[in-house]
Design an enzyme around this catalytic site. Structure first.
Site, short mmCIF file in Angstrom:
data_model
loop_
_atom_site.label_atom_id
_atom_site.label_comp_id
_atom_site.label_asym_id
_atom_site.label_seq_id
_atom_site.Cartn_x
_atom_site.Cartn_y
_atom_site.Cartn_z
N THR A 150 -1.28 3.80 -5.19
CA THR A 150 -1.44 3.23 -3.86
C THR A 150 -2.49 4.03 -3.09
O THR A 150 -2.50 5.25 -3.16
CB THR A 150 -0.13 3.20 -3.05
OG1 THR A 150 -0.40 2.59 -1.78
CG2 THR A 150 0.46 4.56 -2.81
N CYS A 204 -8.27 4.40 10.14
CA CYS A 204 -7.85 3.89 8.82
C CYS A 204 -7.11 4.93 7.99
O CYS A 204 -6.56 4.59 6.94
CB CYS A 204 -9.02 3.28 8.07
SG CYS A 204 -10.38 4.41 7.87
N SER A 251 -10.14 -13.66 -3.15
CA SER A 251 -9.15 -13.13 -4.10
C SER A 251 -8.12 -14.22 -4.40
O SER A 251 -7.92 -15.15 -3.60
CB SER A 251 -8.44 -11.91 -3.50
OG SER A 251 -7.60 -12.32 -2.44
N SER A 278 -2.67 3.40 0.14
CA SER A 278 -2.19 3.21 1.51
C SER A 278 -1.60 4.51 2.05
O SER A 278 -0.66 5.07 1.48
CB SER A 278 -1.11 2.11 1.49
OG SER A 278 -0.21 2.27 2.57
N LYS A 298 -2.26 -8.37 8.68
CA LYS A 298 -2.31 -6.97 8.30
C LYS A 298 -3.74 -6.44 8.12
O LYS A 298 -3.99 -5.26 8.33
CB LYS A 298 -1.53 -6.86 6.99
CG LYS A 298 -1.57 -5.58 6.26
CD LYS A 298 -0.60 -5.70 5.10
CE LYS A 298 -0.96 -4.75 3.99
NZ LYS A 298 0.00 -4.87 2.88
N ASP A 299 -4.65 -7.31 7.74
CA ASP A 299 -6.02 -6.90 7.48
C ASP A 299 -6.94 -7.04 8.69
O ASP A 299 -8.12 -6.67 8.61
CB ASP A 299 -6.61 -7.72 6.32
CG ASP A 299 -5.89 -7.46 5.00
OD1 ASP A 299 -5.32 -6.36 4.85
OD2 ASP A 299 -5.89 -8.35 4.13
N ARG A 310 -7.13 0.86 -5.79
CA ARG A 310 -7.66 -0.22 -4.96
C ARG A 310 -7.91 -1.46 -5.80
O ARG A 310 -7.74 -1.46 -7.00
CB ARG A 310 -8.94 0.25 -4.26
CG ARG A 310 -8.71 1.34 -3.21
CD ARG A 310 -9.01 0.92 -1.78
NE ARG A 310 -9.34 -0.48 -1.64
CZ ARG A 310 -10.57 -0.97 -1.57
NH1 ARG A 310 -11.60 -0.17 -1.60
NH2 ARG A 310 -10.75 -2.26 -1.44
N GLY A 311 -8.35 -2.49 -5.12
CA GLY A 311 -8.59 -3.77 -5.80
C GLY A 311 -7.53 -4.76 -5.38
O GLY A 311 -6.48 -4.38 -4.87
N ASN A 312 -7.82 -6.05 -5.56
CA ASN A 312 -6.82 -7.05 -5.16
C ASN A 312 -5.57 -6.92 -6.03
O ASN A 312 -5.57 -6.20 -7.03
CB ASN A 312 -7.42 -8.46 -5.17
CG ASN A 312 -7.78 -8.96 -6.55
OD1 ASN A 312 -7.01 -8.82 -7.49
ND2 ASN A 312 -8.96 -9.54 -6.68
N ARG A 336 0.07 4.81 4.68
CA ARG A 336 1.42 4.49 5.16
C ARG A 336 2.44 4.63 4.03
O ARG A 336 3.49 5.26 4.19
CB ARG A 336 1.43 3.04 5.70
CG ARG A 336 2.80 2.50 6.06
CD ARG A 336 2.73 1.00 6.39
NE ARG A 336 2.30 0.21 5.25
CZ ARG A 336 3.11 -0.25 4.30
NH1 ARG A 336 4.40 -0.01 4.37
NH2 ARG A 336 2.64 -0.95 3.28
N ARG A 337 2.11 4.05 2.87
CA ARG A 337 3.03 4.15 1.75
C ARG A 337 3.12 5.59 1.24
O ARG A 337 4.22 6.08 0.94
CB ARG A 337 2.59 3.21 0.61
CG ARG A 337 2.79 1.73 0.95
CD ARG A 337 2.13 0.80 -0.04
NE ARG A 337 2.44 -0.61 0.25
CZ ARG A 337 1.60 -1.62 0.00
NH1 ARG A 337 0.41 -1.40 -0.54
NH2 ARG A 337 1.95 -2.86 0.30
N ARG A 343 -4.85 -4.76 -9.44
CA ARG A 343 -3.96 -3.58 -9.48
C ARG A 343 -2.92 -3.73 -10.57
O ARG A 343 -2.59 -2.78 -11.27
CB ARG A 343 -3.29 -3.38 -8.12
CG ARG A 343 -4.24 -2.79 -7.10
CD ARG A 343 -3.50 -2.41 -5.84
NE ARG A 343 -4.15 -2.99 -4.68
CZ ARG A 343 -3.74 -2.83 -3.43
NH1 ARG A 343 -2.66 -2.10 -3.18
NH2 ARG A 343 -4.38 -3.38 -2.44
N ARG A 387 -11.27 -14.89 2.16
CA ARG A 387 -11.61 -14.03 1.02
C ARG A 387 -11.46 -14.86 -0.25
O ARG A 387 -10.73 -15.85 -0.27
CB ARG A 387 -10.62 -12.86 0.93
CG ARG A 387 -10.83 -11.76 1.91
CD ARG A 387 -9.67 -10.77 1.83
NE ARG A 387 -9.60 -10.06 0.55
CZ ARG A 387 -8.68 -9.17 0.26
NH1 ARG A 387 -7.73 -8.89 1.13
NH2 ARG A 387 -8.68 -8.54 -0.90
N1 LIG Z 1 -4.42 -4.90 1.98
C1 LIG Z 1 -4.27 -6.06 1.14
C2 LIG Z 1 -3.15 -6.94 1.56
N2 LIG Z 1 -3.21 -7.62 2.73
C3 LIG Z 1 -2.03 -8.30 2.87
C4 LIG Z 1 -1.25 -8.05 1.75
C5 LIG Z 1 0.10 -8.55 1.50
C6 LIG Z 1 0.49 -9.82 2.12
C7 LIG Z 1 0.78 -9.76 3.59
O1 LIG Z 1 1.40 -8.80 4.09
O2 LIG Z 1 0.39 -10.73 4.29
C8 LIG Z 1 -1.96 -7.20 0.90
C9 LIG Z 1 -1.54 -6.68 -0.42
C10 LIG Z 1 -0.55 -5.55 -0.39
O3 LIG Z 1 -0.55 -4.72 0.51
O4 LIG Z 1 0.25 -5.44 -1.33
#
Ligand SMILES: NCc1[nH]cc(CCC(=O)O)c1CC(=O)O
Length: 311
Positions: A129, A244, A14, A131, A83-84, A151-153, A133-134, A157, A12
């Site tokens: 957020t 998701c 970012s 997320s 995580k992605d 959202r956004g990198n 999960r959060r 954010r 990516r």
């Molecule tokens: N979804 C974006 C993402 N993918 C991985 C991380 C954090 C770094 C990691 O866990 O490797 C993040 C940002 C976040 O959630 O704050």
């Protein structure tokens, strides 16, 4: 087998992703001083689309274009945040993980411009957020604050927070370390307070399946404990088959004695129901531990919770 002369690394584009690539380049330079590396940045769907991820086939939104470049031969090595990388399905056909780098911090952090901690946030605080999960965990532990979609990198954010679009943020500590912004952290949240996502803080190197020269060359960057943890976590998610919008959290840990354990949770979006499981591997291999923890949650009704959430 000789180490390839040039290794083109795709990721990516970012700032966080490019910092991750720099770590890989630095580790490669140390292991193979003769090898040259080149960076191939690509913009993913998840970076272009700032709306709800479930509307753009949420899973794989941050990896699809990177995988495509690898498979098309436009690059040789992909760097992903584990995580992605979707775990409900196998990796894209023709690709393999060649290494999991030593794991970074797995915890989330609260970012509050006034330096408040989670317990100090006043009622009505808008926490940015997207997320689930959060949001589910926050709804359970701090029902007086509310989550607003964000959202956004990570850099974007932080900019949106500074512009007042939320009062506080939750972001991964590992990501903030990578972009050099740990200065904004007002509290690091323990995994008990905010259980991390599967794969938190782990970077994976992905290669084309047949590229054994490169696979051999980069496998030396892998960390054995991280491999065990990531394998248990990803198999857990694979067996659970979330989507998701399903709040799922969990993390495996190799303790000082070398023992592997995995704890994991499934939540309803409002956080009111929380299923928990925690098991030690004992003589089980990591993948079987992941399976076992998933089955333990399924036995408690995880399937009904996950399927009952709109997606
Ligand atoms: N979804 C974006 C993402 N993918 C991985 C991380 C954090 C770094 C990691 O866990 O490797 C993040 C940002 C976040 O959630 O704050």
């Amino acid at each position: 087998m000789p180490v390839p002369e040039l290794i083109r690394i795709v990721s990516r584009d970012s700032p966080m992703a490019l910092a991750q690539v720099e770590r890989v380049r630095a580790e490669l330079a140390e292991l193979h001083p003769g090898a040259r590396t080149e960076v191939v940045p690509v913009r993913t769907t998840g970076d272009k689309w700032l709306g709800d991820l479930s509307q753009v086939e949420g899973k794989g939104a941050f990896t699809k274009e990177v995988d495509a470049a690898l498979l098309a031969g436009e690059a040789d090595l992909a760097v992903h945040c584990v995580k992605d990388v979707p775990a409900d399905r196998p990796l894209p056909a023709g690709t393999v993980f060649a290494a999991f780098l030593k794991r970074d911090d797995i915890r989330d952090a609260l970012i509050h411009p006034g330096g408040l901690t989670l317990d100090e946030l006043p009622p009505g605080t808008r926490v940015g957020t997207s997320s689930v999960r959060r949001a589910a965990q926050l709804a359970a532990s701090h029902p007086h604050v509310r989550c607003v979609p964000f959202r956004g990198n990570a850099n974007r954010r932080l900019a949106k927070l500074a512009a007042g679009e939320a009062d506080a943020l939750l972001l991964a500590v590992a990501g903030l370390e990578r972009i050099g912004r740990t200065d904004v952290i007002s509290e690091v949240l323990s995994p008990e307070v905010m259980m991390p996502p599967i794969g938190a803080g782990v970077l994976a190197l992905q290669c084309r399946e047949g590229d054994s020269a490169l696979i051999d060359a980069v496998s030396g960057l892998g960390d054995p404990d991280t491999y065990r943890e990531a394998t248990a976590e990803r198999m857990f998610l694979h067996v659970l088959q979330g989507h998701c919008n399903s709040p799922i959290a969990g993390f495996a840990r190799v303790d000082r004695g070398g023992e592997l354990s995995l704890r994991a949770c499934v939540f309803t979006p409002d956080g009111k129901t929380r299923l928990n499981a925690h098991e030690w591997a004992g003589r089980l291999d990591p993948a079987t531990l992941g399976t076992s923890v998933a089955v333990a949650l399924l036995r408690q009704g995880a399937r009904e919770i996950i399927d009952g959430i709109a997606h």
